[in-house]
Design a protein around this motif. Sequence first.
Motif, short mmCIF file in Angstrom:
data_model
loop_
_atom_site.label_atom_id
_atom_site.label_comp_id
_atom_site.label_asym_id
_atom_site.label_seq_id
_atom_site.Cartn_x
_atom_site.Cartn_y
_atom_site.Cartn_z
N HIS A 343 0.84 -1.20 0.00
CA HIS A 343 0.00 0.00 0.00
C HIS A 343 0.88 1.25 0.00
O HIS A 343 1.98 1.23 0.55
N THR A 376 -3.83 3.41 -0.28
CA THR A 376 -4.30 2.73 -1.48
C THR A 376 -3.48 1.48 -1.72
O THR A 376 -2.25 1.53 -1.72
N ASP A 380 -5.21 -2.24 -6.18
CA ASP A 380 -6.37 -1.44 -6.60
C ASP A 380 -6.03 -0.41 -7.65
O ASP A 380 -6.92 0.31 -8.13
#
Length: 422
Positions: A343, A376, A380
Amino acid sequence: MKTRAVRLYGVDDLRLEEFELPEIKDDEILVRVVSDSICMSTYKTVKQGKNHKRVPDDVDKNPIIIGHEFAGDIVKVGKKWQDQFKAGQRFAQQPALNYKGSLASPGYSYPYFGGDCTYCIIPPEVMELGCLMVYEGDSYYSASLGEPMSCIIGGYRANYHTNKQNYVHDMGIKEGGNLLIMGGTGPMGLGAIDYAAAGDKKPKRVVVTDLSEQRIERARRVLSEASMKEKGIELIYFNPNNFEDDTQALLDISEGKGYDDIFVYVPVESLAQQASKLLAFDGCMNIFAGPTDKNFSAMVNLYDVHYTSTHIMGTTGGTNDDLLEALRLSEQGKINPSLMVTHIGGLDSVVDTTINLPDIPGGKKLIYTQIDLPLTAIDDFESLAKEDPLFAKLHESCEAHNGLWNVQAEQILLNHFNVNQL
């Protein structure tokens, strides 16, 4: 100058605030922080507040900046250090200071020194201990991840073996031995697998256990058995759920000899007890994962400690030499810290991410402190690319690097937000 920083006031009390930094003294250095990776140790600190051994008792009145896996640029150097450091140099730092018996450490103890901020002041003890280092690699995140890699390297180096002739301790894992990493497909475990092929002493076999097939599959994607075989190491991923007697199955993999070195990467009583059963003659078990329970204990076989020379130990943090080794290997491309990262986010995502860290799946959460960006997942990026050109570029870059964060992706991100090298 002003800084934005995430500060700890007490248990679960984190606040993103802007405040004025004092002018640096002649023996201090002002730096711009660019990246910080969030450590589970910080989560444990937030859950303990002033009860944590490194956090000041008056943290509610004098809050500290959290984050200790950080890197960035030197902005201004006090007179005392101007022969060693220059403005514009990129830096890495070793947070395990151990200065004159003090437990003070960035991310735990200092009001103006920590990683989750835009700017901070490095105090003189850091330079006196040689814990501030110029980093000449091509990315900030690799320097940030040098700190967790140094902890991994420290574990490998602190394990030891003995002989019956002169009691000399042979430091490090056993060359050509069987190595077991229990609970080893998290970010630190992946770093440990990667280092097994890069260290001075290499095992012949590395067995990595995890109860999650999903985590094993990601580990296999980024660190395959075939890639380790090319480096002369047999890598085996092992899910205990797939075996009626997983202890026996693990012994069978070692040809019944047991494991010369075992790292316990999750602080679970049953894992420590199982590790005790799996040690080979003169085997060394390292309780690597730090428990939050001060009374954490497990039943281990002390008969084997006496008669078969098994050892039980633990390590936390790394030394300056460990960090220098991590940075050197990263610069040379012999280890890949990107394996840890799942992330990315900005400074505005730090509070929620830290407080909820155990509930967020994946590996390292990499924060770019000069920007605001929701946390995030790299996985994704593809779906977000349909609406956002930035994520389209990031997805393309990561796909070209086996789905991993990389130097090019960092440059794309920093250029998008106009964060440039000083």
